[in-house]
Every structure is written in C-alpha cells, then in structure tokens.
Design a protein around this motif. Structure first.
Motif, mmCIF file in Angstrom:
data_model
loop_
_atom_site.group_PDB
_atom_site.id
_atom_site.type_symbol
_atom_site.label_atom_id
_atom_site.label_comp_id
_atom_site.label_asym_id
_atom_site.label_seq_id
_atom_site.Cartn_x
_atom_site.Cartn_y
_atom_site.Cartn_z
ATOM 1 N N VAL A 1 -5.705 10.840 -3.627
ATOM 2 C CA VAL A 1 -5.370 9.951 -4.741
ATOM 3 C C VAL A 1 -6.187 8.668 -4.670
ATOM 4 O O VAL A 1 -6.720 8.191 -5.678
ATOM 5 N N GLY A 2 -6.310 8.097 -3.462
ATOM 6 C CA GLY A 2 -7.078 6.868 -3.313
ATOM 7 C C GLY A 2 -8.533 7.044 -3.707
ATOM 8 O O GLY A 2 -9.121 6.186 -4.382
ATOM 9 N N ALA A 3 -9.131 8.158 -3.283
ATOM 10 C CA ALA A 3 -10.531 8.414 -3.633
ATOM 11 C C ALA A 3 -10.681 8.696 -5.120
ATOM 12 O O ALA A 3 -11.624 8.229 -5.769
ATOM 13 N N THR A 4 -9.739 9.455 -5.685
ATOM 14 C CA THR A 4 -9.814 9.799 -7.103
ATOM 15 C C THR A 4 -9.704 8.559 -7.977
ATOM 16 O O THR A 4 -10.466 8.381 -8.935
ATOM 17 N N MET A 5 -8.779 7.670 -7.657
ATOM 18 C CA MET A 5 -8.568 6.498 -8.518
ATOM 19 C C MET A 5 -9.702 5.484 -8.397
ATOM 20 O O MET A 5 -9.927 4.694 -9.311
ATOM 21 N N LEU B 1 -6.838 6.003 4.252
ATOM 22 C CA LEU B 1 -7.528 5.252 3.213
ATOM 23 C C LEU B 1 -8.718 4.428 3.716
ATOM 24 O O LEU B 1 -9.576 4.042 2.920
ATOM 25 N N ASP B 2 -8.783 4.183 5.013
ATOM 26 C CA ASP B 2 -9.955 3.538 5.606
ATOM 27 C C ASP B 2 -10.715 4.605 6.383
ATOM 28 O O ASP B 2 -10.422 4.895 7.540
ATOM 29 N N MET B 3 -11.719 5.190 5.743
ATOM 30 C CA MET B 3 -12.410 6.332 6.330
ATOM 31 C C MET B 3 -13.417 5.939 7.401
ATOM 32 O O MET B 3 -13.941 6.810 8.103
ATOM 33 N N LEU B 4 -13.663 4.656 7.564
ATOM 34 C CA LEU B 4 -14.564 4.220 8.632
ATOM 35 C C LEU B 4 -13.828 3.980 9.943
ATOM 36 O O LEU B 4 -14.455 3.962 11.009
ATOM 37 N N ARG B 5 -12.499 3.824 9.875
ATOM 38 C CA ARG B 5 -11.752 3.472 11.088
ATOM 39 C C ARG B 5 -10.544 4.372 11.353
ATOM 40 O O ARG B 5 -9.802 4.145 12.303
ATOM 41 N N TYR B 6 -10.356 5.424 10.564
ATOM 42 C CA TYR B 6 -9.170 6.273 10.748
ATOM 43 C C TYR B 6 -9.079 6.841 12.153
ATOM 44 O O TYR B 6 -7.983 7.083 12.695
ATOM 45 N N TYR C 1 -16.956 7.145 -0.394
ATOM 46 C CA TYR C 1 -15.687 7.482 -1.041
ATOM 47 C C TYR C 1 -14.468 6.850 -0.377
ATOM 48 O O TYR C 1 -13.353 6.964 -0.879
ATOM 49 N N SER C 2 -14.643 6.184 0.751
ATOM 50 C CA SER C 2 -13.516 5.558 1.446
ATOM 51 C C SER C 2 -12.776 4.623 0.494
ATOM 52 O O SER C 2 -13.352 3.645 0.003
ATOM 53 N N ALA D 1 -1.499 0.463 8.380
ATOM 54 C CA ALA D 1 -2.635 -0.424 8.109
ATOM 55 C C ALA D 1 -3.538 0.137 7.016
ATOM 56 O O ALA D 1 -4.139 -0.624 6.246
ATOM 57 N N HIS D 2 -3.665 1.459 6.939
ATOM 58 C CA HIS D 2 -4.442 2.070 5.855
ATOM 59 C C HIS D 2 -3.924 1.595 4.498
ATOM 60 O O HIS D 2 -4.690 1.158 3.630
ATOM 61 N N SER D 3 -2.624 1.711 4.325
ATOM 62 C CA SER D 3 -2.008 1.348 3.051
ATOM 63 C C SER D 3 -2.036 -0.164 2.830
ATOM 64 O O SER D 3 -2.228 -0.628 1.700
ATOM 65 N N PHE D 4 -1.832 -0.933 3.898
ATOM 66 C CA PHE D 4 -1.837 -2.389 3.778
ATOM 67 C C PHE D 4 -3.194 -2.878 3.277
ATOM 68 O O PHE D 4 -3.287 -3.712 2.360
ATOM 69 N N LYS D 5 -4.266 -2.384 3.892
ATOM 70 C CA LYS D 5 -5.615 -2.842 3.539
ATOM 71 C C LYS D 5 -5.995 -2.401 2.128
ATOM 72 O O LYS D 5 -6.620 -3.168 1.372
ATOM 73 N N PHE D 6 -5.620 -1.195 1.760
ATOM 74 C CA PHE D 6 -5.919 -0.713 0.408
ATOM 75 C C PHE D 6 -5.143 -1.528 -0.624
ATOM 76 O O PHE D 6 -5.681 -1.916 -1.670
ATOM 77 N N GLY D 7 -3.890 -1.802 -0.326
ATOM 78 C CA GLY D 7 -3.080 -2.617 -1.233
ATOM 79 C C GLY D 7 -3.650 -4.013 -1.402
ATOM 80 O O GLY D 7 -3.700 -4.556 -2.515
ATOM 81 N N ALA D 8 -4.094 -4.620 -0.291
ATOM 82 C CA ALA D 8 -4.668 -5.962 -0.359
ATOM 83 C C ALA D 8 -5.939 -5.970 -1.212
ATOM 84 O O ALA D 8 -6.154 -6.881 -2.028
ATOM 85 N N GLU D 9 -6.786 -4.957 -1.033
ATOM 86 C CA GLU D 9 -8.013 -4.858 -1.825
ATOM 87 C C GLU D 9 -7.692 -4.717 -3.316
ATOM 88 O O GLU D 9 -8.288 -5.385 -4.165
ATOM 89 N N LEU D 10 -6.762 -3.843 -3.647
ATOM 90 C CA LEU D 10 -6.428 -3.604 -5.055
ATOM 91 C C LEU D 10 -5.798 -4.830 -5.697
ATOM 92 O O LEU D 10 -6.128 -5.194 -6.837
ATOM 93 N N GLN D 11 -4.880 -5.470 -4.989
ATOM 94 C CA GLN D 11 -4.234 -6.651 -5.560
ATOM 95 C C GLN D 11 -5.242 -7.772 -5.787
ATOM 96 O O GLN D 11 -5.149 -8.516 -6.764
ATOM 97 N N ASP D 12 -6.216 -7.885 -4.911
ATOM 98 C CA ASP D 12 -7.222 -8.944 -5.042
ATOM 99 C C ASP D 12 -8.211 -8.668 -6.180
ATOM 100 O O ASP D 12 -8.658 -9.599 -6.860
#
Length: 697
Positions: free
Chosen positions: A554-558, A575-580, A609-610, A638-649
């Motif tokens: 879903v994260g990659a698709t959106m 959601l963080d494909m460089l550090r998973y 695509y990360s 942390a995956h979800s936290f970082k993705f949420g922070a990016e999207l909200q910003d």
C-alpha cells in the motif's frame, strides 16, 4: 441486525471542504547515511528509538490527534456495534485427541481469547486453559501448545501484548498443575516433546538494547529436561559455531528422528536429521538455501519430504535414512501447487488451482484412493491427525461462506458437517466471483470480487482492494465478519492474487522479489484500474489496504500512484526499505527484498520505491490511516512513524494523514477480540467518511 445502506450527504462538496489539519509537530534532525557514495538524509531517525522520551511524547500526541479525528465520524460507534453484533456467535475449532481426552477451542462470541476445553471418555467437559485469565485486558494470548505422546504432559507458550518473545509454562496435563519453572525469552519456537523427559525449543540470546527493535540473528535449539533450571538447558545446535538466523526442531511421530530445519531468510532451508534410536550425529540431508524442504512423516527408515527442489510447484519424495542422497518421487509435481498432510494412515494432497482448493487422498506409495468432494469453490484446510485416527476434520470457507468444520472418514470417504457457525449472514444474498485481468507487462492475474447481489456497476460502490504479494504466502478465500459488515452495507471487497505470493508456486513468488519487486505493485495498480474500468468503483470510492508486506504494498502503491485511490491503509508495514534489515529479524526478509548493502543497483532499486523515501512535497496523497502497534517486534513501529511523519509534513491537500497506534498489541497475532473490533471499526468508518458518506441509513 437489518442490513444497512450507505447514503451520500446531499452536499457532496463536503468531500473537499475539510479545514486544514494541524498535525502534531515532528522535529527533524540532521542525519544522513552513505550508500555507495550516495547521501540519503534521514530526518526522522530519532523515531527509531522506541525507548526515548521524545518518541513516547510524539506517540502520545499522534494518538490524541488520531482519536480526535476519528471521534468526529458520526457513525463510528454504529459501525463498532454492527461488528460486535455480528461477531457475537459461538466459535468452535476442530477437536484433537491427546491421551484420554478430546480437546477443542471455543469462544462464546466476544471473549477476548478463545478458551481451550476438553472432554473425557464420559463426555464430561471442563476448561483446560483459559487465556482470558492470563491478563486483565485479555492481551496475553496462547501462542503454542504441545503434548507429550501419552498426553500426560503439556507445555504451552504465551505472548504478552502480541510480542514475538514468549514464555513457556509446563503442566501436568491430567491435573493441570504447573511443573517446574517458567521458561522465558523464547522466540520463533516450536515445542517438541521427547517422551516424558523434556522437550526441544528454539530461542535467541536476549539482545542488548531495545527488546522491541534490536536485531536477533543467531538462533539456538535447546533441550529442556523436566525438573531442571532453564540455565542448565542443553544446547543442541546453533550459536557461533553454527550460526543461522532461524532454527526449528521437531521430532518424527515415533520420536526416532530429531529433525532440524536451518535457514537465514524466509525462503530456502537446510535439513539435518539425528537418528536418536541409533545415536548418530546430525546427518546432512540438504545443504544450502536454493530450495525449501520439510519432513512431513516417517515410516521406519523412510523419511517423507515435501520439497520444491527442481519442482517449483512442490512434490513429495522419500528417502531411506541409510541412503539420504537417493530421493524417490511419491507425488510428482503437477501444474498446481501442492501441500501435504497426513492422518489415519493416509496422505492428503491439497492442491491450489487459481487460489482455490482441491484435495486427493493417497496411500503412502502415492496411489490415489479418492478425490475428496468439497462443498464448493473455496479453501479447504485440515485433513491431519494421528496414525490410527479414522475420523479426521477439515474446514471449508470462502469470502461469502462462514468457516464450517467437516468430519471426514478416511475409509468411506464420507464427509458430514461437524460444526456450522451460527453467523447472522446469508450467503445466498451475495456473490463472490473470480475474474482475470492483465497487469502492466501482460501477466494474467486472478482476482476474487465479492459483493451483495443487485449492486449497480455505476462506479459509485465503496470498494476495498486488499492484497499481500510476498513471502510465498497465498491469499485463498476465507470468510471475515469485517468483510461481511462491509458487504452487507453495500461495499465491494476485492482480492487480487498478485505476484510475490505462492498461488502459482516458486516462479510466481520469485517474480515478485528483489529486482522484480515492482511487479507486485504494478499487479495491484492494474487490479484497481480494472475495478474502475469495469464500473465496480472509481477513484473517489476506492480504498487500498494491506498488512505487513501488504503494508509495503500500500505504501509503495500510494507513492507511485497517489491518484489511484481515495483512501489508503498501510498496516504494520515494512516502509523504510533501506533500513528494514537493521531491526529484530528483518534481515531474514532479504530473499524477498534484497538489502541496500547488497550492491549499488539493489540500493537504487529499493530507494526507488521505498515508501519513506518517495513522499514528495506538495503531492496530494490519499486520506491515509497508517496502522501500527506499540509492541510490534516483527515490523517495528518506526517504519510507520517515519512514513507518517513524512506524509504529514509533505501532504499537498486536505486529505488527512492519521497514525493509529494500538496499545498492548504486536504484529497482529494474539490481539483481543475488542482490539480487533476496534481497529476494524476505525478502518471501515474512516474509509466511508473519507469517500463522502456522512450517515448510515
């Protein structure tokens, strides 16, 4: 409860007339990493520290923001009540025999956890284990249970708050009294009894730092002898001299062979067998990780193995322990994927054709006894039991058929209903159809579309598009109360069997891994486009949903196609494909993903695509509810936290970005009934509200 129908408010402009959202302030830090000479900034690295006060404060503020937003949805509690009402039916599992008792799980409807009951030979029923008494909130679950061969001893594992870290408790199965100390710090483990002496289990050393997120990569198999302390347990295999990320130990039914499966990723394994009767050392059966093989049974000196070695759809073979290099076909590979179970002295070959089940009963030479007549098109599971058991049990379900348990006689081949759930749902009012659509590169993909009869293909049907697409996991049809509520109210539920899964064997899986991973996202996008083109739904009425690897989907698709859907639900996602691979057992997912350290090419592909790294400032992303849990030590929050922070910003429109954080829950397993209902009430409510629905009728 009478069926509900969704109605749109007269003022459709309400869809776009939200006030600007004031998200919790999220600080940015100066942090970057170097990958092959490429600098990648990571301004939210601090959110990876789950023990810091800053992270805890941020989580509290996000929880408040999310709850405030969801609290404004006028029909949220009505949806929750609908779910509770339909969920409230008795659920009983297939029975299984251990010693002088017949055991089965039962939930009276809304109990937090299912209770394990048993009956003696007179039919007297009693509670054997009640996980609802493990904790006040019902968030401690029973995660594993194993009896010794005589059924007189049992060991069970519990998970607290959904954690993968478990405890094992040993009891006298007759008196139900605990024996000895509780074993602690157990992770990714079976429980394999050896007579009355003790059992084998697996675990890691307790990590330094955060138990939630610290890496665990050296598994060990121990033997626990009853009456001794855990610190005295004998190391059987593993550790620095035999370093493997995953080690699983189990015994053959006759307890002659100790079988160990060893692996470093979620695909591919080595096999080692110790002949306990003849007191041999471990014999190497399969070395390396190019294929997956598992022992399903033994007969005297013969070992029966299900393998995909030179057989992408699997085959059953056997070998003599005295000639372990000479494997003989028992069930040859076919065009459909094979799994196998045993019971009553027979082998049951369970095939999957276009994600639907069919089953054949065979003898141990592979000769056909019969093809089993199933109740319809759907998913059949079970057909397992002890050697002398003549009645076995299997379940059957699909998207519009509540899971029903059948009793099957191995000699006559006759099936009869054993347990049919009394769900307030009439399958005759619904349709579940399979279609095939074409992905971007021309690949044909199957998809199940389920809905209430009589809908109009006018593009205005609320639709959830759900999938997974990874780790060789197959999405076969199954009934869900959540989907029932969605469909009962006029919604469509669609599930495409995209690449990366196991629906068409290893080739299908591999076609969605590493440098082919984007096939998965393109398959999903094509499914959404198909639904919109055929009039099932449209962008403004569609939600995309997935969990774990499906959260990545879903994260990659959106981020690739923000215009595809109105609503997005990335759940407990990678959601963080460089550090998973830096957290817990994440490095074990490298077969599917590759890692940013593998090569410049792999790094660039992952970064392309990360989800965390592809949120663009000013882009209008779907209304999004990111779902995670505070105790998720599988895919760390942390995956979800970082993705949420990016999207909200960076969100470029007024579509809201919520981060829903479940307390006292993990990756998904073991959650209480109320936790599951609460999350899904929020998911359904948010989806409907964001597509413009203002009241239920």
């Amino acid at each position: 409860m009478a069926a509900k129908l969704f109605t749109l408010s007269l003022a459709m402009t309400s869809i776009t007339c939200y006030s600007q959202h004031t998200y919790p302030t999220t600080k940015k830090v100066e942090h970057s990493d170097d990958y092959f000479g490429v600098t990648v900034s990571d301004p939210y690295r601090w959110l990876e520290d789950d023990r810091s006060e800053d992270t805890k404060d941020w989580v509290e503020r996000e929880v408040t923001f999310t709850n405030d937003y969801l609290g404004k949805i006028p029909f949220r509690e009505e949806i929750r009540n609908q779910l509770r009402d339909k969920w409230n039916y008795e659920k009983i599992s297939a029975p299984f025999e251990e010693g002088d008792y017949v055991y089965y799980y039962k939930n009276n409807g809304l109990q937090a956890q299912s209770v394990l009951y048993r009956k003696d030979k007179t039919g007297k029923e009693e509670v054997f284990l009640d996980p609802n008494k493990f904790s006040a909130q019902g968030t401690t679950s029973l995660s594993n249970l194993s009896f010794n061969k005589k059924g007189t001893l049992a060991a069970y594992a519990i998970s607290e708050g959904g954690s993968d870290w478990n405890k094992i408790i040993i009891i006298d199965a007759v008196t139900k009294q605990q024996i000895g100390d509780t074993l602690v710090d157990i992770k990714f483990s079976g429980i394999a009894w050896q007579g009355d002496e003790g059992f084998y289990y697996s675990s890691y050393d307790k990590p330094q730092g955060s138990e939630l997120s610290a890496k665990t990569d050296t598994h060990k198999v121990y033997f626990h002898k009853l009456g001794t302390k855990q610190k005295e347990d004998q190391l059987i295999i593993g550790g620095d001299d035999f370093k493997r990320r995953y080690l699983g130990a189990y015994l053959s039914d006759d307890e002659r062979f100790l079988i160990v499966s060893a692996s470093n990723t979620t695909y591919g394994n080595e096999l080692y067998i110790k002949d306990l009767k003849n007191k041999t050392d471990f014999i190497t059966i399969q070395k390396g990780y190019d294929c997956s093989s598992g022992v399903i049974d033994t007969k005297g000196d013969f070992i029966y193995v299900l393998t995909d070695k030179n057989a992408p759809n699997n085959k059953l073979q056997k070998f003599d322990i005295n000639q372990p290099e000479k494997w003989i076909d028992v069930i040859s590979e076919t065009e459909n994927v094979l799994t196998v179970s045993t019971g009553g002295g027979y082998i049951f070959a369970k095939y999957m054709k276009d994600a639907l089940s069919y089953v054949r009963q065979l003898d141990y030479n592979g000769a056909l006894i019969r093809t089993i007549e199933l109740p319809g098109n759907g998913t059949a599971g079970g057909f397992g039991g002890k050697l002398k058991q003549k009645d076995l049990y299997y379940s059957f379900t699909n998207y519009i058929t509540p899971g029903t348990i059948y009793k099957f006689n191995v000699e006559t081949g006759k099936s009869e209903v054993y347990q049919q759930p009394n769900v307030k749902f009439n399958p005759a009012d619904y349709v579940s159809e399979q279609v095939f659509y074409t992905s971007k590169d021309g690949t044909k993909i199957p998809m199940m579309i389920s809905y209430k009869k009589g809908i109009k293909l006018d593009g205005k049907n609320p639709t959830i598009l759900y999938s997974y697409g990874g780790f060789n996991i197959s999405l076969q049809p199954s009934f869900s109360v959540v989907n029932a509520i969605w469909m009962e109210n006029g919604g469509i539920y669609a599930v495409p069997n995209i690449r990366g899964g196991g629906e068409y064997g290893k080739k299908w899986h591999d076609a969605g891994t590493k440098m082919e991973k984007k096939n998965v996202f393109e398959d999903f996008i094509a499914a959404g486009e198909y639904l919109q083109k055929k009039g099932y739904t449209s962008k403004e009425y569609m939600a995309i949903s997935g969990r774990s690897n499906g959260g990545l989907l879903v994260g990659a698709t959106m981020t690739m196609r923000p215009d595809l859907a109105k609503v997005a639900f990335p759940g407990v996602g990678v959601l963080d494909m460089l550090r998973y691979n830096k957290f817990t057992a994440g490095a074990g997912w490298a077969y599917d993903y590759g890692t940013a350290e593998d090569s410049r090419e792999m790094f660039e592909y992952l970064k392309s695509y990360s989800p965390v790294h592809n949120v663009k400032k000013g882009t209008c992303y779907p209304s999004t509810m990111i779902i995670t849990s505070d105790h998720d030590d599988r895919v760390v929050p942390a995956h979800s936290f970082k993705f949420g922070a990016e999207l909200q910003d960076k969100q470029g429109c007024n579509n809201p970005i919520l981060v829903r954080i479940e307390v006292n829950a993990g990756h998904g397993a073991g959650r209480s009934t109320e936790q599951v209902i609460g999350e899904n009430a929020d998911l359904i409510s948010f989806a409907l509200y964001e597509i413009g629905i203002r009241k239920l009728k």
